[in-house]
Design a protein around this motif. Structure first.
Motif, PDB file in Angstrom:
ATOM      1  N   GLY A   1      44.702  43.009  34.724  1.00  0.00           N
ATOM      2  CA  GLY A   1      43.443  42.421  34.289  1.00  0.00           C
ATOM      3  C   GLY A   1      42.919  41.411  35.299  1.00  0.00           C
ATOM      4  N   PHE A   2      43.795  40.554  35.828  1.00  0.00           N
ATOM      5  CA  PHE A   2      43.382  39.579  36.841  1.00  0.00           C
ATOM      6  C   PHE A   2      43.029  40.283  38.147  1.00  0.00           C
ATOM      7  CE2 PHE A   2      46.348  37.317  34.006  1.00  0.00           C
ATOM      8  CZ  PHE A   2      45.473  36.375  33.501  1.00  0.00           C
ATOM      9  N   MET A   3      43.745  41.351  38.444  1.00  0.00           N
ATOM     10  CA  MET A   3      43.410  42.150  39.624  1.00  0.00           C
ATOM     11  C   MET A   3      42.015  42.745  39.479  1.00  0.00           C
ATOM     12  SD  MET A   3      45.422  45.491  41.097  1.00  0.00           S
ATOM     13  CE  MET A   3      44.903  46.302  42.603  1.00  0.00           C
ATOM     14  N   ALA A   4      41.682  43.218  38.272  1.00  0.00           N
ATOM     15  CA  ALA A   4      40.358  43.796  38.027  1.00  0.00           C
ATOM     16  C   ALA A   4      39.265  42.755  38.178  1.00  0.00           C
ATOM     17  CB  ALA A   4      40.312  44.409  36.632  1.00  0.00           C
ATOM     18  N   VAL A   5      39.495  41.541  37.657  1.00  0.00           N
ATOM     19  CA  VAL A   5      38.512  40.457  37.813  1.00  0.00           C
ATOM     20  C   VAL A   5      38.222  40.223  39.289  1.00  0.00           C
ATOM     21  CG1 VAL A   5      38.122  37.986  37.511  1.00  0.00           C
ATOM     22  CG2 VAL A   5      39.102  39.318  35.636  1.00  0.00           C
ATOM     23  N   GLY A   6      39.282  40.129  40.097  1.00  0.00           N
ATOM     24  CA  GLY A   6      39.100  39.906  41.524  1.00  0.00           C
ATOM     25  C   GLY A   6      38.416  41.069  42.214  1.00  0.00           C
ATOM     26  N   ALA A   7      38.815  42.289  41.869  1.00  0.00           N
ATOM     27  CA  ALA A   7      38.250  43.469  42.534  1.00  0.00           C
ATOM     28  C   ALA A   7      36.750  43.584  42.281  1.00  0.00           C
ATOM     29  CB  ALA A   7      38.970  44.728  42.046  1.00  0.00           C
ATOM     30  N   TYR A   8      36.329  43.458  41.034  1.00  0.00           N
ATOM     31  CA  TYR A   8      34.916  43.646  40.717  1.00  0.00           C
ATOM     32  C   TYR A   8      34.054  42.509  41.235  1.00  0.00           C
ATOM     33  CZ  TYR A   8      35.468  47.848  37.924  1.00  0.00           C
ATOM     34  OH  TYR A   8      35.707  49.146  37.527  1.00  0.00           O
ATOM     35  N   LEU A   9      34.521  41.275  41.109  1.00  0.00           N
ATOM     36  CA  LEU A   9      33.703  40.155  41.585  1.00  0.00           C
ATOM     37  C   LEU A   9      33.651  40.111  43.115  1.00  0.00           C
ATOM     38  CD1 LEU A   9      34.547  37.385  38.989  1.00  0.00           C
ATOM     39  CD2 LEU A   9      32.493  38.774  39.183  1.00  0.00           C
ATOM     40  N   ALA A  10      34.757  40.485  43.774  1.00  0.00           N
ATOM     41  CA  ALA A  10      34.715  40.580  45.234  1.00  0.00           C
ATOM     42  C   ALA A  10      33.771  41.694  45.662  1.00  0.00           C
ATOM     43  CB  ALA A  10      36.115  40.838  45.779  1.00  0.00           C
ATOM     44  N   GLY A  11      33.808  42.818  44.936  1.00  0.00           N
ATOM     45  CA  GLY A  11      32.910  43.921  45.256  1.00  0.00           C
ATOM     46  C   GLY A  11      31.451  43.549  45.090  1.00  0.00           C
ATOM     47  N   VAL A  12      31.122  42.883  43.990  1.00  0.00           N
ATOM     48  CA  VAL A  12      29.735  42.462  43.744  1.00  0.00           C
ATOM     49  C   VAL A  12      29.295  41.460  44.801  1.00  0.00           C
ATOM     50  CG1 VAL A  12      28.256  41.190  42.153  1.00  0.00           C
ATOM     51  CG2 VAL A  12      29.790  42.949  41.278  1.00  0.00           C
ATOM     52  N   THR A  13      30.177  40.534  45.177  1.00  0.00           N
ATOM     53  CA  THR A  13      29.852  39.543  46.209  1.00  0.00           C
ATOM     54  C   THR A  13      29.565  40.213  47.549  1.00  0.00           C
ATOM     55  OG1 THR A  13      31.263  37.892  45.121  1.00  0.00           O
ATOM     56  CG2 THR A  13      30.668  37.486  47.411  1.00  0.00           C
ATOM     57  N   SER A  14      30.416  41.172  47.933  1.00  0.00           N
ATOM     58  CA  SER A  14      30.215  41.870  49.203  1.00  0.00           C
ATOM     59  C   SER A  14      28.936  42.692  49.200  1.00  0.00           C
ATOM     60  CB  SER A  14      31.422  42.767  49.502  1.00  0.00           C
ATOM     61  OG  SER A  14      32.542  42.004  49.870  1.00  0.00           O
ATOM     62  N   LEU A  15      28.619  43.314  48.058  1.00  0.00           N
ATOM     63  CA  LEU A  15      27.375  44.078  47.976  1.00  0.00           C
ATOM     64  C   LEU A  15      26.163  43.165  48.102  1.00  0.00           C
ATOM     65  CD1 LEU A  15      28.269  46.608  45.130  1.00  0.00           C
ATOM     66  CD2 LEU A  15      27.898  47.123  47.543  1.00  0.00           C
ATOM     67  N   ALA A  16      26.266  41.951  47.552  1.00  0.00           N
ATOM     68  CA  ALA A  16      25.156  41.000  47.661  1.00  0.00           C
ATOM     69  C   ALA A  16      24.979  40.502  49.096  1.00  0.00           C
ATOM     70  CB  ALA A  16      25.392  39.822  46.726  1.00  0.00           C
ATOM     71  N   LEU A  17      26.082  40.428  49.846  1.00  0.00           N
ATOM     72  CA  LEU A  17      26.030  39.938  51.232  1.00  0.00           C
ATOM     73  C   LEU A  17      25.971  41.076  52.254  1.00  0.00           C
ATOM     74  CD1 LEU A  17      28.776  37.160  50.951  1.00  0.00           C
ATOM     75  CD2 LEU A  17      26.298  36.834  50.932  1.00  0.00           C
ATOM     76  N   LYS A  18      25.821  42.292  51.769  1.00  0.00           N
ATOM     77  CA  LYS A  18      25.932  43.464  52.640  1.00  0.00           C
ATOM     78  C   LYS A  18      24.918  43.451  53.775  1.00  0.00           C
ATOM     79  CE  LYS A  18      26.438  48.490  52.263  1.00  0.00           C
ATOM     80  NZ  LYS A  18      26.408  49.639  51.322  1.00  0.00           N
ATOM     81  N   ASP A  19      23.700  43.036  53.491  1.00  0.00           N
ATOM     82  CA  ASP A  19      22.625  43.071  54.491  1.00  0.00           C
ATOM     83  C   ASP A  19      22.424  41.725  55.180  1.00  0.00           C
ATOM     84  OD1 ASP A  19      22.111  45.734  53.871  1.00  0.00           O
ATOM     85  OD2 ASP A  19      20.798  45.168  52.201  1.00  0.00           O
ATOM     86  N   VAL A  20      23.325  40.807  54.942  1.00  0.00           N
ATOM     87  CA  VAL A  20      23.223  39.483  55.568  1.00  0.00           C
ATOM     88  C   VAL A  20      24.093  39.468  56.815  1.00  0.00           C
ATOM     89  CG1 VAL A  20      23.576  37.003  55.238  1.00  0.00           C
ATOM     90  CG2 VAL A  20      22.821  38.427  53.321  1.00  0.00           C
TER      91      VAL A  20
END
Length: 350
Positions: free
Chosen positions: A75-94
């Motif tokens: 469960g903690f691994m999932a929290v990290g995976a999804y929030l890291a993924g969303v963060t990287s997608l938000a910074l993808k074009d930066v």
């Protein structure tokens, strides 16, 4: 009367002792990254192995050192995976204009991993504060429930791709980055084990009632151990999200949590090096069995049948190993304590 010998002072400055392991590890990891640049499968396998080592060593802080029983690490691994993924997608074009693209990508990856770790640590605090007042099976049930809540939540959240999962995350992770975090979690685990904080955790593991009677704030120490463990589980999830094509809820089920628990128990509850060795073995063993069975049946329906036999054989090997060595590979000792004993016994038997 002769004066007692005075030990020679250390030649390493005090300011460098804390970061010296990091200064040694960085060039070694970069050299390994360069050597493996032409082998994608080896890079992927070593990355998976590194993530499993991080999960096992971090869970060992709670299950091994503190003597609690958490089965919701996925469960903690999932929290990290999804929030890291969303963060990287938000910074993808930066991009950071004054840095090369490769360096800029690694900076954003580190930001995403820190977001993942801190988010998982916060989740660990929110779950741990009320639940770590419980003991034994009750704590296991609470952590199991948390893992299932997270899985169901991401399955029904549009921003996380629902059941289809989250795709398009930049694949910026590397063997050097994964194993640098392996190095950090092992360093933190060993520093905790040798500190006064660690001695309090060992006391809670041996007898929680006696530790509380001696003035140890058992709930506070357990929550802190849970937060540290959750932080590294979140980082492991963030790393995982950056080297697999897609993350979905099926990667973070109860089965994944139990795999990590098996790694900790197999290595020996409380042994950091035991968790490392067992995580490596249990990562490589299925792949080794796959290769062996593929050689027996390289093509056709027989190959599919043999591949189905692979996992039961894997399970049987685990059962045999736990029957032969119920305390785990190393028990509560570390590798450098077990090997000399084993060599001494072997010499005496010759």
């Amino acid at each position: 009367m002769e004066s007692a010998a005075v030990p020679a002072p250390s030649r390493v400055p005090a300011s460098l002792r804390g970061i010296l392991p990091v200064l040694i590890a960085l060039p070694v990891l970069l050299l390994a990254e360069w050597a493996l640049s032409d082998s994608p499968f080896a890079v992927y396998l070593l990355s998976v192995m590194g993530v499993n080592v991080i999960l096992a060593v971090s869970l060992n802080i709670v299950n091994g050192m503190t003597g609690q029983f958490s089965i919701g690490h996925a469960g903690f691994m999932a929290v990290g995976a999804y929030l890291a993924g969303v963060t990287s997608l938000a910074l993808k074009d930066v991009a950071i204009s004054f840095l090369p693209v490769a360096v800029s990508d690694q900076v954003f990856l580190i930001v995403a991993l820190l977001v993942a770790g801190l988010s998982a640590a916060l989740a660990g605090f929110l779950v741990g504060l009320p639940s770590l007042r419980l003991r034994g099976d009750y704590l296991a049930i609470v952590t199991l429930g948390f893992g299932e809540i997270i899985r169901v939540a991401v399955t029904n959240t549009e921003a996380f791709g629902r059941a289809l999962g989250l795709s398009g995350i930049p694949q910026t992770s590397s063997v050097a980055m994964v194993w640098f975090w392996v190095f950090l979690v092992v360093l933190v685990s060993r520093r905790i084990a040798g500190s006064s904080h660690g001695r309090s955790l060992w006391a809670i593991r041996e007898d929680e009632v006696a530790a509380e009677a001696m003035g140890v704030n058992t709930t506070g120490y357990k929550v802190r151990a849970f937060v540290v463990s959750s932080f590294f589980a979140g980082v492991a999830g963030g790393l995982f999200a950056h080297f697999v094509p897609i993350i979905n809820p099926g990667s973070f089920t109860f089965v994944k949590s139990m795999e990590v628990v098996v790694m900790v128990v197999l290595g020996g509850l409380g042994s950091t090096t035991g968790a490392i060795v067992s995580a490596m073995v249990l990562t490589l063993l299925p792949e080794g069995l796959r290769s062996a069975f593929s050689a027996l049946a390289p093509e056709g329906n027989l190959a599919q049948q043999v591949d189905q036999i692979r996992m039961p054989v894997y399970g049987m090997l685990l059962v045999v190993l736990m029957l032969a060595r119920p305390q785990g590979l190393f028990g509560t000792r570390e590798l450098w304590e077990v090997v000399p004993r084993w060599l001494t016994r072997r010499r005496k038997g010759m």
